[in-house]
Design a protein around this motif. Structure first.
Motif, mmCIF file in Angstrom:
data_model
loop_
_atom_site.group_PDB
_atom_site.id
_atom_site.type_symbol
_atom_site.label_atom_id
_atom_site.label_comp_id
_atom_site.label_asym_id
_atom_site.label_seq_id
_atom_site.Cartn_x
_atom_site.Cartn_y
_atom_site.Cartn_z
ATOM 1 N N LEU A 130 0.831 -1.210 0.000
ATOM 2 C CA LEU A 130 0.000 0.000 0.000
ATOM 3 C C LEU A 130 0.865 1.259 0.000
ATOM 4 C CD1 LEU A 130 -2.839 -1.079 2.484
ATOM 5 C CD2 LEU A 130 -2.977 -0.904 -0.005
ATOM 6 N N ASP A 174 1.990 1.985 -3.362
ATOM 7 C CA ASP A 174 0.865 2.146 -4.290
ATOM 8 C C ASP A 174 0.376 3.599 -4.251
ATOM 9 O OD1 ASP A 174 -1.343 1.560 -5.892
ATOM 10 O OD2 ASP A 174 -2.566 0.936 -4.178
ATOM 11 N N ASN A 202 -3.155 4.635 -5.283
ATOM 12 C CA ASN A 202 -4.282 3.928 -4.650
ATOM 13 C C ASN A 202 -5.013 2.990 -5.599
ATOM 14 O OD1 ASN A 202 -4.021 5.086 -2.138
ATOM 15 N ND2 ASN A 202 -5.155 6.912 -2.773
ATOM 16 N N VAL A 227 -8.890 -1.772 3.665
ATOM 17 C CA VAL A 227 -9.055 -2.267 2.287
ATOM 18 C C VAL A 227 -10.264 -3.200 2.306
ATOM 19 C CG1 VAL A 227 -7.991 -3.492 0.354
ATOM 20 C CG2 VAL A 227 -6.555 -2.229 1.962
#
Ligand code: UDP
Length: 454
Positions: free
Chosen positions: A101, A104, A107, A130
């Motif tokens: 995450l 990332d 998103n 999540v």
């Protein structure tokens, strides 16, 4: 869709590392990849999948499962195995997700899709905010059967005089058809209760459920699940038919049996396999062998190494069995089962009734002899024999004469013929369901939309 940035979103999939659970999850991954999603598979080191069988842009993330000897833990029983796996994997999975995450930046991770047996995922995904979707690798009926047992507070098969009574909520099942998990060797009834309540809770708290089943098989039960759980339910199966090209087998397949099948007459061979986990005793092996020999039918028999208690492979088969049957039978360690069932030489399947095996048989229009061993297999056997009527159930501990008779009924009797006809009708229903406009296809369309609008 070659360019990663054009993909529809990033899905993290967490399979349970048992053959019957791993295969549907990996087929799902391939299917969703073909629908434009980026895929990361977070997997344990025990029974890890082979990345070379999947598209090159699949991301495989191993996590430590803490099982220094996975086989040894597994051999202690499914319940302690599940418990240990869930205890050990939570922290490595949290680390892995946190890392993913933080890398990332756009998103793109939209959902974690996980097997309900890997219930540690729920806690971690919840903490990291999540959303989760659960893949149920078995059918909706056995999920309800498990919840009935949990409500009763008893997960064990009880020997009493009500065993033949119908179960009120699922009247086609008798009490003795409710799922069983063996806790005798480990004395772990409390553990079983804990594992089952976590698994059911994971299913009940997901934002949606994917089922490896299809509507025609269980439409009323699926409606009940939808009504009770109040989350979207996507029956998109049979998953192995949606991504037929990928090989998900953990064991090496003996492909020579396909060449052998080529030499056999159409519908003349009974295929025998009890899946990836079930074991049988020496006595059961010998009764099976003599029943087969006396039936005079041709056979392809998978005897998985280690599946006969007290032996490595087939040492306990009587030597005269080989002499008597070598001209019409073949024994292998592990077969390319879907290919075998699709072969025109196969006329029947003697199975333990694992859900994947049952679906694979239905997809090829093959009638079944079901000999359930544990878990949901009794439920599946009852569905096969009394609801869809595409097979019959063998009761426990059969003697060779009864086995011989059952094989003949399936392979050459009038009943077997009728079962085969009904199985062929189901096969057509599956094909229709998977085609554009069919119910599984429509569910997949709805799932794709759902995944794009978290
Ligand atoms: N299988 C296989 N070769 C074999 C025996 C089994 O590929 O020789 C596969 C079979 O096709 C199925 C899986 O192993 O996909 C077994 O799953 P199932 O749910 O039927 O039973 P389990 O192993 O979970 O008890």
């Amino acid at each position: 869709m070659e360019n990663e940035t054009k993909r529809r979103g990033h899905l993290v999939l967490v399979p349970c590392p048992l053959q019957g659970h791993l295969s549907p999850m990996l087929h799902l991954a391939t299917l969703l990849h073909s629908r434009g999603f980026s895929i990361t598979i977070v997997h344990t080191c025990f029974n890890s999948p082979n990345p070379s069988n999947y598209p090159p842009d699949f991301n495989f993330q191993p996590i430590s499962d803490g099982l220094s000897d996975g086989e040894e833990v597994f051999n202690r029983g499914l319940v302690p195995f599940a418990m240990e796996l869930n205890l050990n994997c939570e922290t490595p999975f949290r680390d892995c997700m946190t890392r993913m995450l933080s890398d990332d930046l756009q998103n793109t991770v939209v959902f974690v899709i996980y097997d309900s047996a890997m219930y540690f995922v729920h806690t971690v995904a919840n903490d990291l905010k999540v959303p989760t979707i659960v893949l149920r690798t078995s059918n909706a009926t056995s999920f309800i059967a498990f919840t009935i047992l949990m409500h009763k507070g008893c997960l064990q098969f009880e020997d009493n005089d009500q065993l033949d009574e119908p179960v009120a909520e699922l009247p086609f099942l008798r009490s003795k058809d409710l799922p069983r998990l063996d806790t005798s060797s480990t004395g772990c009834t409390a553990l079983l209760h804990e594992v089952m309540s976590h698994t059911i809770n994971a299913t009940k708290t997901a934002s949606a459920l994917i089922w490896n089943t299809f509507d025609h098989l269980e439409s009323t039960t699926l409606q009940k699940v939808q009504h009770d759980l109040q989350v979207p339910v996507f029956p998109i199966g049979p998953l192995h038919k949606c991504s037929p090209s990928s090989c998900t087998s953990l064991l090496a397949e003996d492909r020579s049996c396909i060449g052998w099948l080529e030499t056999q007459a159409p519908k003349s061979v009974i295929y025998i396999s009890f899946g990836s986990i079930a074991t049988i005793s020496e006595c059961e092996l010998v009764e099976m062998a003599w029943g087969l020999a006396a039936s005079e039918q041709h056979f392809l028999w998978v005897v998985r190494p280690g599946s006969v208690c007290g032996s490595k492979w087939v040492e306990l088969l009587p030597p005269e069995f080989e002499t008597k049957t070598s001209a019409r039978g073949l024994v292998v360690k592990w077969a390319p089962q879907q290919q075998v069932l699709a072969h025109e030489a196969i006329g029947g399947f003697w199975t333990h009734g694992g859900w994947n095996s049952t679906l694979e048989s239905i997809c090829e229009g093959i009638p079944m002899l079901c000999q359930p061993c544990y878990g949901d297999q009794r439920v599946n056997a009852r569905l096969v024999s009394h609801v869809w009527r595409v097979g019959m159930q063998l009761e426990d501990r059969l003697k060779r004469e009864q086995i011989e008779k059952a094989i003949r009924r399936l392979m050459v009797g009038q009943e077997g013929l009728e079962m085969r006809e009904r199985a062929m009708v189901l096969k057509e229903k599956v094909e229709l369901s998977l085609k554009k406009g069919g119910l599984s296809y429509q569910s997949l369309e709805k799932l794709t939309d759902f995944l794009m609008s978290p």
